[in-house]
Design a protein around this motif. Structure first.
Motif, PDB file in Angstrom:
ATOM      1  N   GLU A 178      97.452  -4.697  42.901  1.00 31.66           N
ATOM      2  CA  GLU A 178      96.196  -4.674  41.829  1.00 31.66           C
ATOM      3  C   GLU A 178      96.189  -5.066  40.631  1.00 31.66           C
ATOM      4  OE1 GLU A 178      93.131  -1.063  42.865  1.00 31.66           O
ATOM      5  OE2 GLU A 178      95.380  -0.211  42.764  1.00 31.66           O
ATOM      6  N   ARG A 179      95.141  -6.019  40.314  1.00 34.87           N
ATOM      7  CA  ARG A 179      95.026  -6.475  38.887  1.00 34.87           C
ATOM      8  C   ARG A 179      93.830  -5.861  38.276  1.00 34.87           C
ATOM      9  NH1 ARG A 179      97.320 -10.007  42.089  1.00 34.87           N
ATOM     10  NH2 ARG A 179      95.353 -11.540  42.414  1.00 34.87           N
ATOM     11  N   PHE A 180      93.739  -5.347  36.988  1.00 33.67           N
ATOM     12  CA  PHE A 180      92.444  -4.954  36.435  1.00 33.67           C
ATOM     13  C   PHE A 180      92.426  -5.601  34.955  1.00 33.67           C
ATOM     14  CE2 PHE A 180      94.607  -1.314  38.580  1.00 33.67           C
ATOM     15  CZ  PHE A 180      93.630  -0.715  39.289  1.00 33.67           C
ATOM     16  N   GLY A 181      91.179  -6.047  34.832  1.00 36.49           N
ATOM     17  CA  GLY A 181      90.586  -6.876  33.555  1.00 36.49           C
ATOM     18  C   GLY A 181      90.503  -5.751  32.587  1.00 36.49           C
ATOM     19  N   CYS A 182      90.171  -6.057  31.398  1.00 39.17           N
ATOM     20  CA  CYS A 182      89.874  -5.262  30.356  1.00 39.17           C
ATOM     21  C   CYS A 182      88.769  -4.591  30.430  1.00 39.17           C
ATOM     22  CB  CYS A 182      89.697  -5.834  28.742  1.00 39.17           C
ATOM     23  SG  CYS A 182      89.652  -4.833  27.506  1.00 39.17           S
ATOM     24  N   VAL A 183      88.443  -3.213  30.230  1.00 43.10           N
ATOM     25  CA  VAL A 183      87.157  -2.544  30.389  1.00 43.10           C
ATOM     26  C   VAL A 183      86.194  -2.831  29.268  1.00 43.10           C
ATOM     27  CG1 VAL A 183      86.119  -0.249  30.310  1.00 43.10           C
ATOM     28  CG2 VAL A 183      88.147  -0.487  31.691  1.00 43.10           C
ATOM     29  N   PHE A 184      84.807  -3.091  29.548  1.00 44.18           N
ATOM     30  CA  PHE A 184      83.967  -3.454  28.462  1.00 44.18           C
ATOM     31  C   PHE A 184      82.817  -2.589  28.753  1.00 44.18           C
ATOM     32  CE2 PHE A 184      83.689  -6.559  31.446  1.00 44.18           C
ATOM     33  CZ  PHE A 184      82.328  -7.067  31.819  1.00 44.18           C
ATOM     34  N   LYS A 185      81.943  -2.044  27.879  1.00 41.60           N
ATOM     35  CA  LYS A 185      80.758  -1.346  27.978  1.00 41.60           C
ATOM     36  C   LYS A 185      79.545  -2.127  27.662  1.00 41.60           C
ATOM     37  CE  LYS A 185      80.299   2.832  26.104  1.00 41.60           C
ATOM     38  NZ  LYS A 185      80.250   4.032  25.276  1.00 41.60           N
ATOM     39  N   ARG A 186      78.446  -2.190  28.333  1.00 37.86           N
ATOM     40  CA  ARG A 186      77.212  -3.015  28.255  1.00 37.86           C
ATOM     41  C   ARG A 186      76.014  -2.096  28.543  1.00 37.86           C
ATOM     42  NH1 ARG A 186      80.659  -5.247  25.963  1.00 37.86           N
ATOM     43  NH2 ARG A 186      81.225  -7.655  26.287  1.00 37.86           N
ATOM     44  N   GLY A 187      74.965  -2.522  27.900  1.00 37.96           N
ATOM     45  CA  GLY A 187      73.619  -1.814  28.163  1.00 37.96           C
ATOM     46  C   GLY A 187      73.401  -0.515  27.430  1.00 37.96           C
ATOM     47  N   LYS A 188      72.076  -0.093  27.573  1.00 38.17           N
ATOM     48  CA  LYS A 188      71.746   1.110  26.630  1.00 38.17           C
ATOM     49  C   LYS A 188      71.134   2.117  27.617  1.00 38.17           C
ATOM     50  CE  LYS A 188      71.034  -1.403  22.409  1.00 38.17           C
ATOM     51  NZ  LYS A 188      70.156  -1.686  21.368  1.00 38.17           N
ATOM     52  N   GLY A 189      71.355   3.455  27.331  1.00 34.06           N
ATOM     53  CA  GLY A 189      70.648   4.619  27.856  1.00 34.06           C
ATOM     54  C   GLY A 189      71.064   4.683  29.496  1.00 34.06           C
ATOM     55  N   GLU A 190      69.860   4.723  30.091  1.00 37.01           N
ATOM     56  CA  GLU A 190      70.119   4.804  31.491  1.00 37.01           C
ATOM     57  C   GLU A 190      70.794   3.639  32.117  1.00 37.01           C
ATOM     58  OE1 GLU A 190      66.484   5.524  33.604  1.00 37.01           O
ATOM     59  OE2 GLU A 190      65.786   3.415  33.069  1.00 37.01           O
ATOM     60  N   ASN A 191      70.768   2.565  31.461  1.00 40.39           N
ATOM     61  CA  ASN A 191      71.360   0.953  32.042  1.00 40.39           C
ATOM     62  C   ASN A 191      72.598   0.764  31.324  1.00 40.39           C
ATOM     63  OD1 ASN A 191      69.142   0.194  33.259  1.00 40.39           O
ATOM     64  ND2 ASN A 191      67.941   0.088  31.177  1.00 40.39           N
ATOM     65  N   GLU A 192      73.375   1.947  30.625  1.00 38.91           N
ATOM     66  CA  GLU A 192      74.536   1.733  29.893  1.00 38.91           C
ATOM     67  C   GLU A 192      75.665   1.970  31.024  1.00 38.91           C
ATOM     68  OE1 GLU A 192      76.106   2.866  25.826  1.00 38.91           O
ATOM     69  OE2 GLU A 192      76.443   4.327  26.941  1.00 38.91           O
ATOM     70  N   TYR A 193      76.537   1.017  31.118  1.00 34.88           N
ATOM     71  CA  TYR A 193      77.589   1.234  32.371  1.00 34.88           C
ATOM     72  C   TYR A 193      79.062   0.650  31.645  1.00 34.88           C
ATOM     73  CZ  TYR A 193      74.537   2.500  35.930  1.00 34.88           C
ATOM     74  OH  TYR A 193      73.755   3.144  36.828  1.00 34.88           O
ATOM     75  N   TYR A 194      80.216   1.032  32.105  1.00 29.22           N
ATOM     76  CA  TYR A 194      81.590   0.424  31.947  1.00 29.22           C
ATOM     77  C   TYR A 194      81.661  -0.583  32.892  1.00 29.22           C
ATOM     78  CZ  TYR A 194      82.209   4.552  28.772  1.00 29.22           C
ATOM     79  OH  TYR A 194      82.295   5.699  27.932  1.00 29.22           O
ATOM     80  N   TYR A 195      82.375  -1.791  32.473  1.00 29.67           N
ATOM     81  CA  TYR A 195      82.480  -2.761  33.682  1.00 29.67           C
ATOM     82  C   TYR A 195      83.949  -3.215  33.356  1.00 29.67           C
ATOM     83  CZ  TYR A 195      77.374  -3.202  34.137  1.00 29.67           C
ATOM     84  OH  TYR A 195      75.824  -3.113  34.091  1.00 29.67           O
ATOM     85  N   TYR A 196      84.442  -3.766  34.534  1.00 33.32           N
ATOM     86  CA  TYR A 196      85.825  -4.464  34.441  1.00 33.32           C
ATOM     87  C   TYR A 196      86.078  -5.136  35.757  1.00 33.32           C
ATOM     88  CZ  TYR A 196      87.183  -0.780  37.875  1.00 33.32           C
ATOM     89  OH  TYR A 196      87.434   0.237  38.920  1.00 33.32           O
ATOM     90  N   TYR A 197      86.836  -6.234  35.671  1.00 32.52           N
ATOM     91  CA  TYR A 197      87.304  -6.848  36.936  1.00 32.52           C
ATOM     92  C   TYR A 197      88.533  -6.348  37.534  1.00 32.52           C
ATOM     93  CZ  TYR A 197      84.336 -10.703  35.074  1.00 32.52           C
ATOM     94  OH  TYR A 197      83.105 -11.405  34.641  1.00 32.52           O
TER      95      TYR A 197
END
Length: 703
Positions: free
Chosen positions: A71-90
């Motif tokens: 398993e390989r994980f990329g760096c986490v990044f946060k995008r969006g605001k309010g109800e559209n705010e999520y954490y993303y990663y590869y």
């Protein structure tokens, strides 16, 4: 070896500044001719026969595949605001062709697949190139690359219930481009080039046309590409390239202008008032190519930049763009460590990723430049990526090393506390089984050069260990510790030694280290690499017969030059996607951008400089060469395949008469310069390269 009979056109002789230059293989510059296709087929035939005959090949590919399957994980990044705010990663489960983009509402929630590039092609050769979220997180734009080509296509989508709904027709003929949303989310900026002259039956990426006349477009959502606004171009400077940055407050637009690969740029600033049009009015803040300027943050009209202006190690400065004097004031001066990257976050903090002796450290300062604290890293680690938005107090970063496959952390910038989020674990792998040493050796002129040496713990140094020496040395690019399941497999099963030399031309010690390895100083790069080999031989790590050198792109040039200059030092050489014809590199695709490192061969001084080391033009007869494998891809439109095709022809014709070892080339299909290459292709290529290396340096298998 029995080599194919390659036609030589002896009639092509050109006079350059009083020097006659033969170019008998110029016909290989046409990638679509039947003659070139036949050449590729015949060369691949003998190469694949040679590597397929390797006695440990099946064991090797099985072990590489086994080690790659983690398993390989990329760096986490946060995008969006309010109800559209999520954490993303590869994330890659192990053997997936391409990594998958996941998202989660909180770090404790179950992650869900957001975008899976593996659904786009059966063979995994369609890769995700760039992504960009709009400020609110309602929209998502991304670009795709096919078969490794630098050409990309942009797709614009609305996010509805976690699914992507495509809004407009794709944007084509995009290259070397970011994707920048306006804060009003009405459209994006992107860079495009004129469509190359290719036939209907040809795929983009095999052509060799020069990439000139870049154009910065603004695409408004809901319109077709032919209606896009030509925001900026410079027909009078056809080689210039452009990028757009928009300040976090949405009030200013920055146009970044680059003339080449030299890290020096202009910066034009525009106040955003209403709709974007084709008549921008700029404040030409920096209108000379005298240094590098990278925007970090703005507070109203006060802008903060990372710059190399009067600071070869880089510093952070601020300027009030409304001040007519345009006076830059130091905020964080340069020191002995190179500023490798900077984030502004937590509303008042600079997080600086410093580089010294090819290792990283993270330090936090406040907006006035006052040091606050260090973020602790494991010794020998490097930060692959770090991310935080201006208002976020969460910093995410991913670290790795030669023996650590990757760990992702979250740091609370309010109290400097960090926690581990995701860690890659490889089955039947223990980092304690390996040793990583950093040594410093003298080059030809006495300059101290760092190198990393990686091998199994307890390995006896008797002067006969299989050793691979890797280098790059150019374009201000630092070669830092990196984890490779491929080379760790080789180290373990063949008692191999893996060495990375941080030679001049890179960015390991800032701009001065880069300047010491470019243009008239380019020979320093080759000397540094050759003296690395001598150091390893003198200290009984290895012997010439057991030593293989490797490098890619500019590093391929490094290998090509060194086998001509010092063939006696090496038993084997593998040059990947190398720049080999130094008299004509600037005539194809983006090659003109490299004159910043190599010089302009159309000018007498530069011509005579590159002629001295051009791999194609310095192949020696009556000389015993090491075994040579060149690799390239048919869709490499960065360093076009003709470089390697011409060099292997010259090697086989001239050196093949006196060299007993094989001189071969591997030409991959649906493959480019390296980016976006699917895992299966990476494993196959690695198996072929190691099979070639081991057959020639006689590396024995150990279970």
């Amino acid at each position: 070896m029995e080599y194919p009979n390659v036609y030589r056109d002896e009639s092509i002789v050109e006079n350059h500044f009083g020097i006659e230059i033969k170019d008998p293989y110029r016909w290989l510059e046409d990638p679509d001719s039947e003659e070139t296709k036949k050449f590729v087929e015949e060369q691949n035939k003998i190469t694949f026969k040679y590597v397929n005959d390797y006695e440990y090949r099946e064991k090797l590919i099985n072990k590489i595949t086994e080690k790659y399957n983690y398993e390989r994980f990329g760096c986490v990044f946060k995008r969006g605001k309010g109800e559209n705010e999520y954490y993303y990663y590869y994330h890659n489960s192990g053997l997936q062709s391409q990594s998958v983009l996941y998202r989660q509402k909180t770090l404790d929630n179950e992650p869900e697949v957001f975008f899976d590039p593996n659904t786009l092609s059966d063979d995994g050769t369609v890769a995700l190139s760039r992504i960009s979220f709009s400020d609110s997180g309602k929209y998502f734009a991304y670009s795709l690359s096919k078969s490794g080509s630098d050409w990309t296509t942009i797709y614009i989508n609305k996010i509805e219930n976690g699914k992507l709904v495509q809004l407009d027709e794709p944007l084509n003929w995009v290259k070397f481009s970011g994707i920048t949303w306006t804060k009003d989310e009405k459209g994006i900026f992107y860079q495009s080039y004129p469509k190359p002259g290719i036939g209907q039956d040809k795929s983009a990426g095999t052509e060799t046309d020069q990439n000139e006349n870049a154009m910065m477009y603004y695409h408004r959502i809901g319109t077709k590409q032919d209606q896009d606004i030509l925001f900026y171009s410079e027909p009078e400077n056809p080689k210039n390239m452009f990028g757009i940055d928009i300040t976090d407050d949405g009030k200013y637009l920055l146009l970044i202008i680059d003339a080449s690969c030299d890290p020096k740029n202009k910066v034009y600033v525009m106040k955003i008032n209403g709709e974007i049009n084709d008549k921008p009015v700029f404040n030409k803040l920096i209108d000379e190519f005298d240094a590098e300027y990278t925007l970090i943050h703005n507070s109203g009209s006060v802008f903060y930049f990372k710059t190399s202006k009067d600071a070869p190690q880089y510093k952070i400065v601020k300027v009030d763009i409304n001040d007519s004097s345009k006076k830059f004031v130091d905020v964080i001066p340069q020191n002995k460590n190179v500023i490798d990257g900077v984030l502004f976050c937590n509303n008042n903090s600079f997080v600086i990723n410093y580089l010294y002796d090819a290792k990283h450290s993270l330090k936090v300062f406040d907006i006035s430049g006052q040091y606050k604290y260090d973020i602790k890293l494991q010794e020998g680690s490097i930060v692959n990526n770090f991310d935080a938005r201006e208002t976020d107090n969460e910093l995410f970063f991913r670290v790795s090393s030669f023996v650590n496959p990757g760990t992702v952390y979250k740091c609370d910038l309010r109290n400097s506390s960090c926690q581990e989020l995701k860690k890659s674990i490889i089955k039947n792998y223990n980092s304690d089984d390996y040793v990583v040493k950093q040594k410093f050796y003298p080059s030809k002129d006495g300059t101290s050069i760092p190198m990393f040496i990686v091998h199994k713990k307890g390995l006896e140094l008797k002067g006969n260990n299989p050793t691979l020496l890797y280098g790059y040395g150019g374009f201000n690019i630092s070669i830092l510790p990196f984890f490779s399941p491929i080379w760790m497999t080789w180290i373990y099963h063949f008692n191999g030694i893996y060495v990375v030399a941080n030679i001049r031309g890179g960015g390991e010690y800032g701009e001065s280290w880069y300047e010491a390895g470019k243009l008239d100083n380019k020979q320093n790069v080759f000397d540094d690499f050759q003296w690395a080999a001598k150091y390893l031989i003198n200290l009984k790590y290895t012997s010439p017969e057991k030593l293989c050198i490797n490098g890619g792109s500019n590093g391929g040039l490094l290998v090509g030059a060194c086998i001509n200059q010092a063939p006696e030092l090496f038993g084997c050489a593998v040059a990947d996607v190398g720049v080999m014809d130094m008299l004509r590199f600037h005539k194809f695709t983006i090659g003109h951008a490299w004159v910043s490192d190599y010089g302009d061969p159309d000018k007498e001084h530069d011509f005579k400089t590159v002629l001295k080391y051009s791999p194609l033009h310095n192949v020696k007869d009556n000389t015993e060469y090491p075994a040579v494998l060149l690799t390239t891809g048919d869709h490499d439109d960065r360093v076009v395949p003709l470089h390697s095709l011409k060099l292997i022809s010259q090697l086989q014709y001239v050196a093949g008469k006196s060299t007993k070892k094989p001189l071969l080339i591997r030409i991959d299909t649906k493959s480019g310069h390296g980016g976006g290459k699917p895992v299966k292709k990476r494993i196959e290529e690695a198996t072929d390269k190691i099979s070639f290396i081991n057959k020639n340096i006689h590396a024995e298998w150990y279970d």
